[in-house]
Motif scaffolding. Structure first.
Motif, PDB file in Angstrom:
ATOM      1  N   GLY A   1       0.816  -1.211   0.000  1.00  0.00           N
ATOM      2  CA  GLY A   1       0.000   0.000   0.000  1.00  0.00           C
ATOM      3  C   GLY A   1       0.845   1.254   0.000  1.00  0.00           C
ATOM      4  O   GLY A   1       1.941   1.286  -0.558  1.00  0.00           O
ATOM      5  N   GLU A   2       0.317   2.296   0.663  1.00  0.00           N
ATOM      6  CA  GLU A   2       0.984   3.591   0.691  1.00  0.00           C
ATOM      7  C   GLU A   2       1.251   3.982   2.142  1.00  0.00           C
ATOM      8  O   GLU A   2       0.380   3.851   2.992  1.00  0.00           O
ATOM      9  CB  GLU A   2       0.109   4.638   0.020  1.00  0.00           C
ATOM     10  N   LEU A   3       2.467   4.477   2.402  1.00  0.00           N
ATOM     11  CA  LEU A   3       2.872   4.870   3.746  1.00  0.00           C
ATOM     12  C   LEU A   3       3.425   6.284   3.698  1.00  0.00           C
ATOM     13  O   LEU A   3       4.325   6.578   2.917  1.00  0.00           O
ATOM     14  CB  LEU A   3       3.937   3.913   4.284  1.00  0.00           C
ATOM     15  N   HIS A   4       2.858   7.162   4.544  1.00  0.00           N
ATOM     16  CA  HIS A   4       3.350   8.528   4.713  1.00  0.00           C
ATOM     17  C   HIS A   4       3.982   8.594   6.094  1.00  0.00           C
ATOM     18  O   HIS A   4       3.294   8.837   7.082  1.00  0.00           O
ATOM     19  CB  HIS A   4       2.211   9.547   4.585  1.00  0.00           C
ATOM     20  N   GLY A   5       5.271   8.328   6.158  1.00  0.00           N
ATOM     21  CA  GLY A   5       5.992   8.304   7.425  1.00  0.00           C
ATOM     22  C   GLY A   5       7.194   7.402   7.300  1.00  0.00           C
ATOM     23  O   GLY A   5       7.404   6.760   6.275  1.00  0.00           O
ATOM     24  N   ASP A   6       7.987   7.343   8.356  1.00  0.00           N
ATOM     25  CA  ASP A   6       9.206   6.546   8.348  1.00  0.00           C
ATOM     26  C   ASP A   6       8.897   5.088   8.664  1.00  0.00           C
ATOM     27  O   ASP A   6       7.964   4.784   9.410  1.00  0.00           O
ATOM     28  CB  ASP A   6      10.197   7.087   9.376  1.00  0.00           C
ATOM     29  N   VAL A   7       9.704   4.187   8.090  1.00  0.00           N
ATOM     30  CA  VAL A   7       9.596   2.762   8.385  1.00  0.00           C
ATOM     31  C   VAL A   7      10.990   2.265   8.751  1.00  0.00           C
ATOM     32  O   VAL A   7      11.952   2.500   8.018  1.00  0.00           O
ATOM     33  CB  VAL A   7       8.973   1.960   7.215  1.00  0.00           C
ATOM     34  N   SER A   8      11.092   1.614   9.936  1.00  0.00           N
ATOM     35  CA  SER A   8      12.406   1.152  10.367  1.00  0.00           C
ATOM     36  C   SER A   8      12.295  -0.136  11.169  1.00  0.00           C
ATOM     37  O   SER A   8      11.320  -0.376  11.881  1.00  0.00           O
ATOM     38  CB  SER A   8      13.113   2.229  11.195  1.00  0.00           C
ATOM     39  N   ALA A   9      13.329  -0.946  11.016  1.00  0.00           N
ATOM     40  CA  ALA A   9      13.418  -2.200  11.750  1.00  0.00           C
ATOM     41  C   ALA A   9      13.970  -1.916  13.142  1.00  0.00           C
ATOM     42  O   ALA A   9      14.793  -1.014  13.328  1.00  0.00           O
ATOM     43  CB  ALA A   9      14.327  -3.169  11.007  1.00  0.00           C
ATOM     44  N   VAL A  10      13.516  -2.678  14.108  1.00  0.00           N
ATOM     45  CA  VAL A  10      13.970  -2.528  15.491  1.00  0.00           C
ATOM     46  C   VAL A  10      14.377  -3.890  16.032  1.00  0.00           C
ATOM     47  O   VAL A  10      14.013  -4.926  15.480  1.00  0.00           O
ATOM     48  CB  VAL A  10      12.869  -1.919  16.393  1.00  0.00           C
ATOM     49  N   GLY A  11      15.098  -3.870  17.126  1.00  0.00           N
ATOM     50  CA  GLY A  11      15.453  -5.112  17.796  1.00  0.00           C
ATOM     51  C   GLY A  11      16.703  -5.747  17.217  1.00  0.00           C
ATOM     52  O   GLY A  11      17.331  -5.235  16.306  1.00  0.00           O
ATOM     53  N   GLU A  12      17.026  -6.872  17.776  1.00  0.00           N
ATOM     54  CA  GLU A  12      18.214  -7.618  17.375  1.00  0.00           C
ATOM     55  C   GLU A  12      17.867  -8.619  16.276  1.00  0.00           C
ATOM     56  O   GLU A  12      16.722  -9.005  16.106  1.00  0.00           O
ATOM     57  CB  GLU A  12      18.768  -8.386  18.589  1.00  0.00           C
ATOM     58  N   GLY A  13      18.850  -9.019  15.545  1.00  0.00           N
ATOM     59  CA  GLY A  13      18.659 -10.045  14.526  1.00  0.00           C
ATOM     60  C   GLY A  13      18.412  -9.461  13.154  1.00  0.00           C
ATOM     61  O   GLY A  13      18.377  -8.249  12.946  1.00  0.00           O
ATOM     62  N   GLN A  14      18.236 -10.354  12.206  1.00  0.00           N
ATOM     63  CA  GLN A  14      18.044  -9.967  10.821  1.00  0.00           C
ATOM     64  C   GLN A  14      16.625  -9.477  10.592  1.00  0.00           C
ATOM     65  O   GLN A  14      15.678  -9.974  11.198  1.00  0.00           O
ATOM     66  CB  GLN A  14      18.325 -11.161   9.912  1.00  0.00           C
ATOM     67  N   THR A  15      16.503  -8.486   9.707  1.00  0.00           N
ATOM     68  CA  THR A  15      15.193  -7.948   9.371  1.00  0.00           C
ATOM     69  C   THR A  15      15.057  -7.859   7.864  1.00  0.00           C
ATOM     70  O   THR A  15      16.048  -7.701   7.149  1.00  0.00           O
ATOM     71  CB  THR A  15      14.991  -6.556   9.986  1.00  0.00           C
ATOM     72  N   LEU A  16      13.827  -7.963   7.387  1.00  0.00           N
ATOM     73  CA  LEU A  16      13.537  -7.923   5.964  1.00  0.00           C
ATOM     74  C   LEU A  16      12.394  -6.952   5.723  1.00  0.00           C
ATOM     75  O   LEU A  16      11.348  -7.041   6.368  1.00  0.00           O
ATOM     76  CB  LEU A  16      13.134  -9.318   5.464  1.00  0.00           C
TER      77      LEU A  16
END
Length: 140
Positions: free
Chosen positions: A34-49
């Motif tokens: 979809g559509e996102l107006h804002g920041d997107v970030s991974a948190v925590g430990e380990g690998q993220t996708l």
């Protein structure tokens, strides 16, 4: 290939037709259709996708370990491990990466920089066919 042991599971989906305003923080995997107006970030430990599909539009900062983009991003992109730019990827903003795979057709309107400027960047060019040297081309 890039030291990945196992791809993290995608536990969250922002579906096609959905519009979200605000910051998104996630662990493991996230797919945006979809559509996102804002920041997107991974948190925590380990690998993220993070997967941004060909139908997705993101207006904000993007950061995760492994980032796959085939849609549109207006804002800076940071891939702490691997950035894959698929053929329909469109980025307007600066890009930082540890390793990069860029397919023909993807575009970036911004600065492209490896995170470790002192080391040779992990760069892989994806091509659909082998390149023909200019000198080997037949005259038309």
């Amino acid at each position: 290939m890039f030291g990945w042991k196992k791809t993290p599971p995608i536990r969250t989906l922002i579906g096609e037709g959905t519009v979200i305003s605000g910051e998104i923080r996630f662990s493991d995997g996230l797919r945006i259709d979809g559509e996102l107006h804002g920041d997107v970030s991974a948190v925590g430990e380990g690998q993220t996708l993070l997967v941004i599909s060909d139908k997705a539009r993101v207006h904000g900062k993007v950061r995760a370990g492994h980032v796959i983009i085939n849609g549109s991003v207006e804002g800076p992109v940071v891939a702490d491990e691997l950035l894959e730019l698929q053929p329909k990827a469109r980025i307007v903003g600066d890009v930082r990466y540890e390793a990069l795979e860029m397919h023909q057709g993807a575009t970036i309107d911004g600065e492209l920089r490896a995170m470790k400027s002192d080391a040779a960047p992990g760069l892989k060019l994806a091509a659909s066919s082998p390149a023909t040297p200019v000198g080997d081309r037949a005259a038309s």
